[in-house]
Design a protein around this motif. Sequence first.
Motif, PDB file in Angstrom:
ATOM      1  N   GLY A   1      29.890 -47.277  55.169  1.00 10.95           N
ATOM      2  CA  GLY A   1      29.830 -45.752  54.842  1.00 10.95           C
ATOM      3  C   GLY A   1      28.080 -45.605  53.871  1.00 10.95           C
ATOM      4  N   GLY A   2      28.207 -44.634  53.472  1.00  7.90           N
ATOM      5  CA  GLY A   2      26.914 -43.945  52.827  1.00  7.90           C
ATOM      6  C   GLY A   2      26.558 -42.267  52.898  1.00  7.90           C
ATOM      7  N   SER A   3      26.006 -42.269  51.882  1.00 13.63           N
ATOM      8  CA  SER A   3      24.628 -41.882  51.285  1.00 13.63           C
ATOM      9  C   SER A   3      24.749 -43.539  50.134  1.00 13.63           C
ATOM     10  N   SER A   4      26.289 -43.472  49.694  1.00 12.76           N
ATOM     11  CA  SER A   4      25.975 -44.060  48.056  1.00 12.76           C
ATOM     12  C   SER A   4      26.658 -45.772  48.802  1.00 12.76           C
ATOM     13  N   GLY A   5      26.804 -45.728  50.037  1.00 17.20           N
ATOM     14  CA  GLY A   5      26.929 -47.002  50.680  1.00 17.20           C
ATOM     15  C   GLY A   5      27.240 -48.527  49.812  1.00 17.20           C
ATOM     16  N   GLY A   6      25.500 -48.773  48.986  1.00 17.20           N
ATOM     17  CA  GLY A   6      25.743 -49.979  48.710  1.00 17.20           C
ATOM     18  C   GLY A   6      26.232 -50.375  47.359  1.00 17.20           C
ATOM     19  N   LEU A   7      26.252 -49.035  46.628  1.00 10.39           N
ATOM     20  CA  LEU A   7      27.143 -48.950  45.735  1.00 10.39           C
ATOM     21  C   LEU A   7      28.893 -49.006  45.802  1.00 10.39           C
TER      22      LEU A   7
ATOM     23  N   ALA B   1      24.643 -55.035  49.701  1.00 15.51           N
ATOM     24  CA  ALA B   1      24.164 -53.781  49.145  1.00 15.51           C
ATOM     25  C   ALA B   1      23.505 -53.511  48.170  1.00 15.51           C
ATOM     26  N   VAL B   2      22.877 -54.308  47.244  1.00 14.82           N
ATOM     27  CA  VAL B   2      22.385 -54.384  46.308  1.00 14.82           C
ATOM     28  C   VAL B   2      20.938 -55.316  47.353  1.00 14.82           C
ATOM     29  N   VAL B   3      19.568 -54.180  46.804  1.00  7.56           N
ATOM     30  CA  VAL B   3      18.831 -54.687  47.470  1.00  7.56           C
ATOM     31  C   VAL B   3      16.844 -54.761  46.685  1.00  7.56           C
ATOM     32  N   THR B   4      17.098 -54.808  45.404  1.00  7.60           N
ATOM     33  CA  THR B   4      16.413 -54.723  44.450  1.00  7.60           C
ATOM     34  C   THR B   4      16.669 -55.398  43.044  1.00  7.60           C
TER      35      THR B   4
ATOM     36  N   PHE C   1      14.953 -52.118  53.864  1.00 10.70           N
ATOM     37  CA  PHE C   1      16.047 -53.085  53.644  1.00 10.70           C
ATOM     38  C   PHE C   1      17.517 -53.122  54.651  1.00 10.70           C
ATOM     39  N   GLY C   2      17.128 -52.904  55.839  1.00 10.62           N
ATOM     40  CA  GLY C   2      18.292 -52.652  56.412  1.00 10.62           C
ATOM     41  C   GLY C   2      19.473 -52.186  56.227  1.00 10.62           C
ATOM     42  N   THR C   3      20.813 -52.735  56.891  1.00 12.47           N
ATOM     43  CA  THR C   3      22.044 -52.118  57.279  1.00 12.47           C
ATOM     44  C   THR C   3      22.258 -52.494  56.153  1.00 12.47           C
ATOM     45  N   THR C   4      24.141 -51.688  55.527  1.00  9.98           N
ATOM     46  CA  THR C   4      25.010 -52.762  54.681  1.00  9.98           C
ATOM     47  C   THR C   4      26.435 -52.154  55.079  1.00  9.98           C
ATOM     48  N   THR C   5      26.430 -53.223  54.991  1.00 10.24           N
ATOM     49  CA  THR C   5      28.391 -53.155  55.679  1.00 10.24           C
ATOM     50  C   THR C   5      29.319 -54.023  54.816  1.00 10.24           C
ATOM     51  N   ASN C   6      30.858 -53.057  55.075  1.00 11.40           N
ATOM     52  CA  ASN C   6      32.310 -53.381  54.605  1.00 11.40           C
ATOM     53  C   ASN C   6      32.565 -54.863  54.310  1.00 11.40           C
TER      54      ASN C   6
ATOM     55  N   HIS D   1      26.048 -42.861  56.585  1.00  8.86           N
ATOM     56  CA  HIS D   1      26.458 -44.740  57.048  1.00  8.86           C
ATOM     57  C   HIS D   1      24.726 -45.059  56.422  1.00  8.86           C
ATOM     58  N   THR D   2      24.897 -46.161  55.763  1.00 11.52           N
ATOM     59  CA  THR D   2      23.913 -47.228  55.264  1.00 11.52           C
ATOM     60  C   THR D   2      22.913 -47.888  55.387  1.00 11.52           C
TER      61      THR D   2
END
Length: 486
Positions: free
Chosen positions: A153-159, A43-46, A139-144, A133-134
Amino acid sequence: MNEIQQMSATALVAAIRRREVSAREALDAHLERIEQVNPEINAVVTLDPERALADAEAADRRTVSGATLPPLHGLPMTHKDTHAVAGTRSTSGSRIFADHVPVQDDAIIARLRRAGVVSTGKSNVPEFGAGSHTFNDVFGTTTNPYAPRLSAGGSSGGLAAAVASGIQPLGEGSDMGGSLRIPASFCGVVGFRPSHGVIPTPPPGDDWAWLTRTGPMAREVSDVALFMFAVAGPSPRVRPPAPVTGSDFTGPLLGDLRGVRVAWSPDLGLGLPVEPEVLAVLEGRLRVFEEAGAIVEEATPDLTDAEEVFRTTRALDFAAALGPLVREHRDLVKPEVVGNVEAGWALSAREIVAATGARTRLAAALRAFHARYDLLVSPAAQVLPFDARLRYPAAVDGVEGTGYLDWMRSACALSATGLPVLALPAGFTGSGLPVGFQLSVDHYRDADLLRLGKAFEDRTRCVDRRPEIRAGTGQRVRPVTTVAAR
């Protein structure tokens, strides 16, 4: 999760004000939770822990100084990676900006920092925020968090994944065609798309853009209201100012559903396919409205013009915002973005004029609808969280799509209306996947919408159910410490 990680934003800020918890302790809990769960969900990339520590220590000095404390004082928060944070790498999920470090905050970040937020880093997004879908090539894929091999989901999937997993209780996202609502539904949290101009964040070069909105995501509706209190208000770039400001979100959220005229629409009158498990959960929850005294009928506004309005406006906005990048770096931009930009370039004057007429007819249909109904209730997403290895679902309930927007149409249609929309957890499938409603009201009834959402939330308490994230269930990706301008 420890006690701090389980707190709502409202409770955590109050505890910091009372000196029961320090901003440094809140930050430590935030960073600890990232260490615990982020390798599974990405979820967090930086991260910028040095800057965050300095900000938290400054917040603690302010706490004991006797100075007036801002509404989000000491609250740790990562930011959506499409939002520029001065001194912190901000990529928009694009290889073009993989090492980009802005020198100026975006407007929403500046407001959040004035409100007392301790900025810690960035949450993942699809490239340029395009798609629900994020994933991206940086950074790759964010998952559930509920099923770490499925989409968040996305685009606010990381959040959404960060909020659901206890990394942070509150954060800012954005929504053009469902980018707050679909990840909120997939991850069992609350996402709010406000009315136009309530949080004014026009893109560079277009003060009149209206389709994309900035809004909050949280585990509880009360935290959404706190966010709105902290950041809503006029901007000199958006005229006239919206008739809703932060002060409209003060006080307790005393929602009452008695006598509220609710229209339930499973397909928004457009024949949209929706997965049966989604409908089973949502239709089972309609009785919550009825038991609370609402009058529930199956009905929908006339949204036949919504798709033309959405697709034309989206194409124009993409061409305006990303057209120069596609011309210069076409090989570095994903095909979905290129396709949207090219659709904007290809629009004729006749098509743009036709879309203006369609938007006028749509507005008239909504006026007629809201003369009869107070609240429209519909599926926030047409599908359950899907295999994260896919770019997007090719079909919904056996109905093949023609492009990557087709599975998002329940959200896109309401974007076209311009109405405020609240995505709200409704329940879970038998396999434990979250499902959400989207609730919408008439223009600028944003505060009323949160009160109605809170009344539903109080009766269901979906918020009390949290995911259990186990090592080895997702992809193991660690956040990257930022290269920051100092």
